[in-house]
Design a protein around this motif. Structure first.
Motif, PDB file in Angstrom:
ATOM      1  N   GLY A 101      -0.916   6.364  -1.428  1.00  0.00           N
ATOM      2  CA  GLY A 101      -1.553   5.309  -0.653  1.00  0.00           C
ATOM      3  C   GLY A 101      -0.965   5.099   0.730  1.00  0.00           C
ATOM      4  N   ARG A 102       0.238   5.599   0.973  1.00  0.00           N
ATOM      5  CA  ARG A 102       0.901   5.351   2.260  1.00  0.00           C
ATOM      6  C   ARG A 102       0.134   5.943   3.439  1.00  0.00           C
ATOM      7  NH1 ARG A 102       6.159   6.639   3.315  1.00  0.00           N
ATOM      8  NH2 ARG A 102       5.651   7.447   5.360  1.00  0.00           N
ATOM      9  N   SER A 103      -0.665   6.960   3.222  1.00  0.00           N
ATOM     10  CA  SER A 103      -1.432   7.583   4.318  1.00  0.00           C
ATOM     11  C   SER A 103      -2.937   7.427   4.136  1.00  0.00           C
ATOM     12  CB  SER A 103      -1.076   9.073   4.431  1.00  0.00           C
ATOM     13  OG  SER A 103       0.281   9.235   4.804  1.00  0.00           O
ATOM     14  N   ALA A 104      -3.358   6.532   3.256  1.00  0.00           N
ATOM     15  CA  ALA A 104      -4.780   6.419   2.917  1.00  0.00           C
ATOM     16  C   ALA A 104      -5.596   5.699   3.986  1.00  0.00           C
ATOM     17  CB  ALA A 104      -4.944   5.717   1.572  1.00  0.00           C
ATOM     18  N   SER A 105      -4.939   4.985   4.891  1.00  0.00           N
ATOM     19  CA  SER A 105      -5.657   4.262   5.956  1.00  0.00           C
ATOM     20  C   SER A 105      -4.730   4.112   7.153  1.00  0.00           C
ATOM     21  CB  SER A 105      -6.089   2.872   5.468  1.00  0.00           C
ATOM     22  OG  SER A 105      -4.957   2.054   5.232  1.00  0.00           O
ATOM     23  N   PRO A 106      -5.286   3.866   8.348  1.00  0.00           N
ATOM     24  CA  PRO A 106      -4.425   3.617   9.508  1.00  0.00           C
ATOM     25  C   PRO A 106      -3.450   2.460   9.255  1.00  0.00           C
ATOM     26  CG  PRO A 106      -6.667   4.001  10.235  1.00  0.00           C
ATOM     27  CD  PRO A 106      -6.716   3.920   8.733  1.00  0.00           C
ATOM     28  N   TYR A 107      -3.933   1.408   8.604  1.00  0.00           N
ATOM     29  CA  TYR A 107      -3.061   0.275   8.282  1.00  0.00           C
ATOM     30  C   TYR A 107      -1.898   0.715   7.402  1.00  0.00           C
ATOM     31  CZ  TYR A 107      -1.374  -3.639   5.507  1.00  0.00           C
ATOM     32  OH  TYR A 107      -0.564  -4.539   4.847  1.00  0.00           O
ATOM     33  N   ALA A 108      -2.204   1.393   6.289  1.00  0.00           N
ATOM     34  CA  ALA A 108      -1.157   1.786   5.339  1.00  0.00           C
ATOM     35  C   ALA A 108      -0.124   2.689   6.002  1.00  0.00           C
ATOM     36  CB  ALA A 108      -1.784   2.485   4.130  1.00  0.00           C
TER      37      ALA A 108
ATOM     38  N   THR B 143       0.688   2.996   9.257  1.00  0.00           N
ATOM     39  CA  THR B 143       1.548   2.316  10.241  1.00  0.00           C
ATOM     40  C   THR B 143       2.583   1.444   9.541  1.00  0.00           C
ATOM     41  OG1 THR B 143      -0.052   0.481  10.518  1.00  0.00           O
ATOM     42  CG2 THR B 143      -0.171   2.301  12.104  1.00  0.00           C
ATOM     43  N   LYS B 144       2.188   0.767   8.482  1.00  0.00           N
ATOM     44  CA  LYS B 144       3.131  -0.101   7.780  1.00  0.00           C
ATOM     45  C   LYS B 144       4.221   0.717   7.090  1.00  0.00           C
ATOM     46  CE  LYS B 144       2.752  -4.108   7.306  1.00  0.00           C
ATOM     47  NZ  LYS B 144       3.240  -5.269   8.087  1.00  0.00           N
ATOM     48  N   ALA B 145       3.846   1.816   6.451  1.00  0.00           N
ATOM     49  CA  ALA B 145       4.833   2.651   5.756  1.00  0.00           C
ATOM     50  C   ALA B 145       5.836   3.251   6.734  1.00  0.00           C
ATOM     51  CB  ALA B 145       4.128   3.751   4.972  1.00  0.00           C
ATOM     52  N   THR B 146       5.340   3.772   7.856  1.00  0.00           N
ATOM     53  CA  THR B 146       6.251   4.377   8.829  1.00  0.00           C
ATOM     54  C   THR B 146       7.071   3.313   9.564  1.00  0.00           C
ATOM     55  OG1 THR B 146       4.383   4.503  10.379  1.00  0.00           O
ATOM     56  CG2 THR B 146       4.939   6.504   9.157  1.00  0.00           C
ATOM     57  N   ASN B 147       6.533   2.110   9.676  1.00  0.00           N
ATOM     58  CA  ASN B 147       7.325   1.022  10.266  1.00  0.00           C
ATOM     59  C   ASN B 147       8.541   0.685   9.411  1.00  0.00           C
ATOM     60  OD1 ASN B 147       5.557   0.861  12.372  1.00  0.00           O
ATOM     61  ND2 ASN B 147       4.880  -1.229  11.984  1.00  0.00           N
ATOM     62  N   THR B 148       8.376   0.738   8.079  1.00  0.00           N
ATOM     63  CA  THR B 148       9.545   0.467   7.229  1.00  0.00           C
ATOM     64  C   THR B 148      10.634   1.505   7.476  1.00  0.00           C
ATOM     65  OG1 THR B 148       8.680   1.722   5.325  1.00  0.00           O
ATOM     66  CG2 THR B 148       8.160  -0.628   5.418  1.00  0.00           C
ATOM     67  N   GLU B 149      10.235   2.738   7.731  1.00  0.00           N
ATOM     68  CA  GLU B 149      11.220   3.792   8.021  1.00  0.00           C
ATOM     69  C   GLU B 149      11.930   3.522   9.340  1.00  0.00           C
ATOM     70  OE1 GLU B 149       8.940   7.386   7.806  1.00  0.00           O
ATOM     71  OE2 GLU B 149       8.453   7.061   5.688  1.00  0.00           O
TER      72      GLU B 149
ATOM     73  N   THR C  51       0.836  -1.213   0.000  1.00  0.00           N
ATOM     74  CA  THR C  51       0.000   0.000   0.000  1.00  0.00           C
ATOM     75  C   THR C  51       0.866   1.257   0.000  1.00  0.00           C
ATOM     76  OG1 THR C  51      -0.158  -0.137   2.421  1.00  0.00           O
ATOM     77  CG2 THR C  51      -1.989  -1.054   1.156  1.00  0.00           C
ATOM     78  N   LYS C  52       2.089   1.120   0.479  1.00  0.00           N
ATOM     79  CA  LYS C  52       3.044   2.236   0.498  1.00  0.00           C
ATOM     80  C   LYS C  52       3.290   2.794  -0.906  1.00  0.00           C
ATOM     81  CE  LYS C  52       8.040   2.551   1.466  1.00  0.00           C
ATOM     82  NZ  LYS C  52       9.119   1.946   2.276  1.00  0.00           N
ATOM     83  N   PHE C  53       3.174   1.922  -1.916  1.00  0.00           N
ATOM     84  CA  PHE C  53       3.439   2.328  -3.295  1.00  0.00           C
ATOM     85  C   PHE C  53       2.149   2.652  -4.055  1.00  0.00           C
ATOM     86  CE2 PHE C  53       6.643  -0.904  -2.068  1.00  0.00           C
ATOM     87  CZ  PHE C  53       7.740  -0.059  -1.987  1.00  0.00           C
ATOM     88  N   GLY C  54       1.004   2.539  -3.392  1.00  0.00           N
ATOM     89  CA  GLY C  54      -0.285   2.712  -4.065  1.00  0.00           C
ATOM     90  C   GLY C  54      -0.523   4.125  -4.537  1.00  0.00           C
ATOM     91  N   ASP C  55      -1.160   4.240  -5.712  1.00  0.00           N
ATOM     92  CA  ASP C  55      -1.556   5.530  -6.283  1.00  0.00           C
ATOM     93  C   ASP C  55      -0.399   6.527  -6.280  1.00  0.00           C
ATOM     94  OD1 ASP C  55      -4.099   4.506  -6.683  1.00  0.00           O
ATOM     95  OD2 ASP C  55      -4.802   5.160  -4.716  1.00  0.00           O
ATOM     96  N   GLY C  56       0.742   6.070  -6.765  1.00  0.00           N
ATOM     97  CA  GLY C  56       1.920   6.939  -6.896  1.00  0.00           C
ATOM     98  C   GLY C  56       2.506   7.402  -5.578  1.00  0.00           C
ATOM     99  N   GLY C  57       2.284   6.641  -4.518  1.00  0.00           N
ATOM    100  CA  GLY C  57       2.824   6.988  -3.204  1.00  0.00           C
ATOM    101  C   GLY C  57       1.814   7.625  -2.274  1.00  0.00           C
TER     102      GLY C  57
END
Length: 286
Positions: A125-132, A134-140, A117-123
């Motif tokens: 998507g990373r903030s489009a949902s609580p799930y997305a 948390t996962k994107a910021t966890n990778t950081e 989801t981090k890569f969704g809709d040209g980036g």
């Protein structure tokens, strides 16, 4: 010396298949840590030691030093995460901090299962949902632990996994399993509008091939594990051949996601299975 491998979420869909494959190697001692939120004891396999509990409590629950940690045990649903934000925070935020502290002190490598989801809709998507988010910021945070504390890590991204042991019904059901279940019952296939949103569906065995390859040989970010074939949800429903019922649009539902597989393919990985073959094999039994 045997290699001690810990898999968080080892009783879940992907985790149980990873446990099963790794446990087939006599050189591995395989352990699972799972809170059974979406995992099931029906998914237990031979030659694996199962430990029950939250990843936030990993330091108290794991009494040995692993050589490798596959961290799959997080909350993993997009649309449902709006209603489950307390669980999302506990399993994804409290969990990742505890797991990273654990691997830092253990001195072992972590493979983190990020979200495509981090890569969704040209980036976007990373903030489009609580799930997305948390996962994107966890990778950081995983990358920062690598830079701050020299924790060896690899980050993978799955793309719509399907196959045996998917959750078939209820709030957390996944699409292919849900469509299979509805076809068995003669019910319409429900599609969230607009139905043109595209997904890259990847068979579980291909995911496990990639996970083990990256776990053993990959370091760094952007190890995508996903089929290059993209289908809209409507196209998937048409492959099944059932009646279709459209549902209203929902928050967090991305339209496209870029498949980032170059680094995984450079290690020798390629998807071997096709969604159409899987669906045809299923519908031929109805």
């Amino acid at each position: 010396m045997k290699k001690r491998i810990l898999i968080t979420g080892g009783a879940g869909f992907v985790g149980s298949h990873l446990c099963e494959r790794l446990a087939q190697d006599n050189n591995n001692e395989v352990y699972s840590l799972d809170n059974y939120f979406t995992g099931s004891k029906d998914n237990h396999v031979d030659n694996v030691t199962y430990i029950e509990g939250d990843t936030a409590n990993i330091a108290k629950l794991i009494k040995f030093t692993p050589d490798m940690v596959y961290h799959l045990g997080e909350y993993s649903r997009v649309e449902q995460s709006f209603d489950d934000i307390d669980k999302v925070w506990k399993y994804n935020k409290d969990g990742i901090f505890a797991v990273l502290e654990f691997v830092r002190k253990a001195g072992c490598k972590i493979l983190y299962a990020g979200s495509s989801t981090k890569f969704g809709d040209g980036g976007l998507g990373r903030s489009a949902s609580p799930y997305a988010w948390t996962k994107a910021t966890n990778t950081e945070l995983v990358m920062n632990y690598g830079n701050w504390f020299n924790v060896p890590y690899a980050i993978t991204y799955f793309y719509n996994v399907y196959g045996p042991r998917e959750i078939e019904s209820g709030k957390y059901a996944t699409l292919i399993a849900l469509f299979k279940e509805k076809m068995k019952k003669g019910e319409p296939l429900t599609i969230v509008s607009p139905g043109t949103q595209k997904r890259n569906f990847t068979y579980i065995d291909d995911i496990i091939d990639g996970l083990i390859l990256v776990g053993e040989n990959g370091y760094g970010d952007e190890f995508g594990i996903g089929s290059g074939e993209a289908y809209s949800i409507l196209e998937v429903a048409e492959m099944f051949g059932g009646k279709i019922e459209m549902l209203p649009e929902r928050k967090g539902n991305r339209m496209v996601a870029d498949v980032v597989t170059a680094k995984t393919e450079a290690l020798g990985w390629k998807p071997k299975h096709k969604l159409q073959d899987y669906i045809e094999s299923f519908t031929s039994t109805l």
